[in-house]
Design a protein around this motif. Structure first.
Motif, PDB file in Angstrom:
ATOM      1  N   UNK A 178       0.830  -1.199   0.000  1.00  0.00           N
ATOM      2  CA  UNK A 178       0.000   0.000   0.000  1.00  0.00           C
ATOM      3  C   UNK A 178       0.866   1.250   0.000  1.00  0.00           C
ATOM      4  N   UNK A 179       0.205   2.393  -0.045  1.00  0.00           N
ATOM      5  CA  UNK A 179       0.911   3.668   0.067  1.00  0.00           C
ATOM      6  C   UNK A 179       1.676   3.751   1.389  1.00  0.00           C
ATOM      7  N   UNK A 180       1.181   3.079   2.417  1.00  0.00           N
ATOM      8  CA  UNK A 180       1.860   3.097   3.713  1.00  0.00           C
ATOM      9  C   UNK A 180       3.180   2.335   3.667  1.00  0.00           C
ATOM     10  N   UNK A 181       3.194   1.192   2.967  1.00  0.00           N
ATOM     11  CA  UNK A 181       4.392   0.351   2.947  1.00  0.00           C
ATOM     12  C   UNK A 181       5.414   0.785   1.905  1.00  0.00           C
ATOM     13  N   UNK A 182       4.939   1.391   0.800  1.00  0.00           N
ATOM     14  CA  UNK A 182       5.840   1.720  -0.303  1.00  0.00           C
ATOM     15  C   UNK A 182       5.727   3.166  -0.774  1.00  0.00           C
ATOM     16  N   UNK A 222       8.564   4.343   4.239  1.00  0.00           N
ATOM     17  CA  UNK A 222      10.007   4.448   4.044  1.00  0.00           C
ATOM     18  C   UNK A 222      10.549   5.871   4.203  1.00  0.00           C
ATOM     19  N   UNK A 223       9.663   6.872   4.094  1.00  0.00           N
ATOM     20  CA  UNK A 223      10.093   8.260   4.213  1.00  0.00           C
ATOM     21  C   UNK A 223      10.028   8.813   5.638  1.00  0.00           C
ATOM     22  N   UNK A 224       9.300   8.129   6.521  1.00  0.00           N
ATOM     23  CA  UNK A 224       9.111   8.708   7.854  1.00  0.00           C
ATOM     24  C   UNK A 224       9.582   7.805   8.987  1.00  0.00           C
ATOM     25  N   UNK A 237      14.066  -2.185   2.197  1.00  0.00           N
ATOM     26  CA  UNK A 237      14.217  -1.181   1.155  1.00  0.00           C
ATOM     27  C   UNK A 237      13.045  -1.338   0.183  1.00  0.00           C
ATOM     28  N   UNK A 238      12.231  -0.310   0.094  1.00  0.00           N
ATOM     29  CA  UNK A 238      10.999  -0.398  -0.700  1.00  0.00           C
ATOM     30  C   UNK A 238      11.254  -0.654  -2.176  1.00  0.00           C
ATOM     31  N   UNK A 239      12.436  -0.319  -2.653  1.00  0.00           N
ATOM     32  CA  UNK A 239      12.757  -0.526  -4.067  1.00  0.00           C
ATOM     33  C   UNK A 239      13.602  -1.781  -4.270  1.00  0.00           C
ATOM     34  N   UNK A 240      14.714  -1.890  -3.545  1.00  0.00           N
ATOM     35  CA  UNK A 240      15.669  -2.981  -3.781  1.00  0.00           C
ATOM     36  C   UNK A 240      15.169  -4.335  -3.317  1.00  0.00           C
ATOM     37  N   UNK A 244       5.824  11.571  -1.363  1.00  0.00           N
ATOM     38  CA  UNK A 244       5.607  11.539   0.077  1.00  0.00           C
ATOM     39  C   UNK A 244       6.860  11.933   0.850  1.00  0.00           C
ATOM     40  N   UNK A 245       8.026  11.748   0.238  1.00  0.00           N
ATOM     41  CA  UNK A 245       9.253  12.240   0.848  1.00  0.00           C
ATOM     42  C   UNK A 245       9.231  13.753   0.949  1.00  0.00           C
ATOM     43  N   UNK A 246       8.694  14.391  -0.072  1.00  0.00           N
ATOM     44  CA  UNK A 246       8.582  15.848  -0.079  1.00  0.00           C
ATOM     45  C   UNK A 246       7.613  16.318   0.997  1.00  0.00           C
ATOM     46  N   UNK A 247       6.471  15.615   1.126  1.00  0.00           N
ATOM     47  CA  UNK A 247       5.498  15.970   2.166  1.00  0.00           C
ATOM     48  C   UNK A 247       6.102  15.811   3.557  1.00  0.00           C
ATOM     49  N   UNK A 248       6.807  14.707   3.781  1.00  0.00           N
ATOM     50  CA  UNK A 248       7.410  14.439   5.095  1.00  0.00           C
ATOM     51  C   UNK A 248       8.438  15.485   5.459  1.00  0.00           C
ATOM     52  N   UNK A 249       9.253  15.903   4.489  1.00  0.00           N
ATOM     53  CA  UNK A 249      10.278  16.917   4.769  1.00  0.00           C
ATOM     54  C   UNK A 249       9.639  18.262   5.109  1.00  0.00           C
ATOM     55  N   UNK A 250       8.650  18.664   4.331  1.00  0.00           N
ATOM     56  CA  UNK A 250       8.001  19.955   4.578  1.00  0.00           C
ATOM     57  C   UNK A 250       7.275  19.978   5.914  1.00  0.00           C
TER      58      UNK A 250
END
Length: 324
Positions: free
Chosen positions: A94-98, A102-104, A111-114, A312-318
């Motif tokens: 889901x959006x939560x797992x991938x 991974x961003x928060x 690793x969501x990609x590897x 979501x990385x951008x949202x988490x950083x902001x």
């Protein structure tokens, strides 16, 4: 002698692919497990159980749904990352797992990609912003204005820290330049219970579980979070239409395999799901539940996951969101 060696090497080279092909051709020879990293009964679990019988019919073996919940989906996701890549264990991600997790999370332990091979993007699940009638607002514009006039004075329930509901709220706050008091609960159910009782004033929740309360007029829908309106709530505007320009943030479900899983197996599952999504009884059920059938190739899903991780990385950083 050299000729014999060359022939022998040639024989070995030719036999190895045949063995691999035979193994793939015999798949599946036993039941397949799809791990849902959340509890039974939620929107993610419901969607997996709708599709499982169709996958089962297509591949000719039982498909078992295993709920392995905990840590915002991390426990079940990590289990699949560490599973054998033999085509008998998959993740209902889901959006939560991938996307968000991974961003928060400082240590999500995967690793969501590897660690994964994307198989297919199954559905998108828009959220709907609903408020308690006592708040006295009937539009996103009114809600935003009220929040700006009283920063942190309006309580907003979420299904927990780092959940889709929480992070969509963070995205709304950032883009609307307003502040709410986020109240995290242990799940969407308890959050909705307190919203219905008026202890908190608003929440973002998936359409599937919110429609009954909207129809009973116990909550007021202000907007859906997808780029287009939901067929389940056609009279409710999008966040973009409601004044939050370019807003598009949805939950989603997709199937992943452990990294290194055979392309042949991945393609067989991909085709099974894409064909299932075309069936009227499946498509109509998904739309009725407020979700959007997607489908597509593994490559398209890979690109989508990468874009979600970046977004979501951008949202988490902001929003400066980071969990232990």
């Amino acid at each position: 002698m050299k000729i014999w060696k060359s022939a022998g090497l040639a024989l070995l080279v030719s036999v190895a692919p045949l063995g691999a092909q035979a193994q793939q051709a015999s798949w599946p020879a036993k039941p397949i497990t799809i791990v849902v990293p959340f509890p039974p009964g939620g929107a993610t679990d419901v969607m997996a159980r709708i599709l499982a019988p169709k996958i089962e019919k297509a591949v000719g073996q039982p498909v078992v749904i295993e709920n392995k919940a905990g840590a915002g989906g991390t426990i079940g996701t990590r289990a699949v990352a560490n599973a054998k890549n033999d085509g008998y264990t998959f993740l209902w991600g889901t959006v939560a797992t991938h996307g968000i997790g991974p961003n928060i999370r400082k240590n999500s332990s995967y690793d969501a990609v590897k660690d994964f091979t994307p198989v297919v993007h199954v559905v998108d699940q828009p959220y709907v912003l609903v408020v308690h009638p006592s708040l006295g607002v009937s539009s996103v514009a009114e809600l935003t204005s009220k929040a700006k006039a009283n920063p942190g004075g309006i309580s907003a329930a979420s299904a927990g820290q780092g959940t889709g509901a929480h992070m969509i709220l963070e995205k709304y706050q950032t883009e609307a330049q307003s502040t709410f008091l986020q109240v995290p609960y242990k799940g969407a159910g308890p959050a909705m219970t307190d919203l219905l009782g008026g202890q908190v004033k608003l929440t973002f929740d998936v359409i599937l579980t919110t429609v009954p309360y909207i129809e009973a007029k116990r909550v007021i829908p202000l907007a859906v979070t997808s780029a287009s309106r939901s067929l389940a709530l056609p009279d409710v505007p999008t966040m973009n239409e409601a004044g939050i320009t370019g807003f598009n943030a949805v939950g989603w479900n997709g199937i992943f395999a452990p990294a290194g899983t055979s392309d042949d197996i991945v393609q067989k599952v991909n085709v099974a799901v894409n064909e299932a999504l075309k069936l009227p009884e499946i498509k109509d059920r998904i739309i009725k539940d407020g979700s959007i059938p997607v489908g597509g190739s593994p490559e398209q899903f890979q690109q989508f996951v990468e874009s979600e991780l970046a977004s979501w990385g951008d949202v988490a950083r902001k929003a400066n969101v980071m969990l232990d």
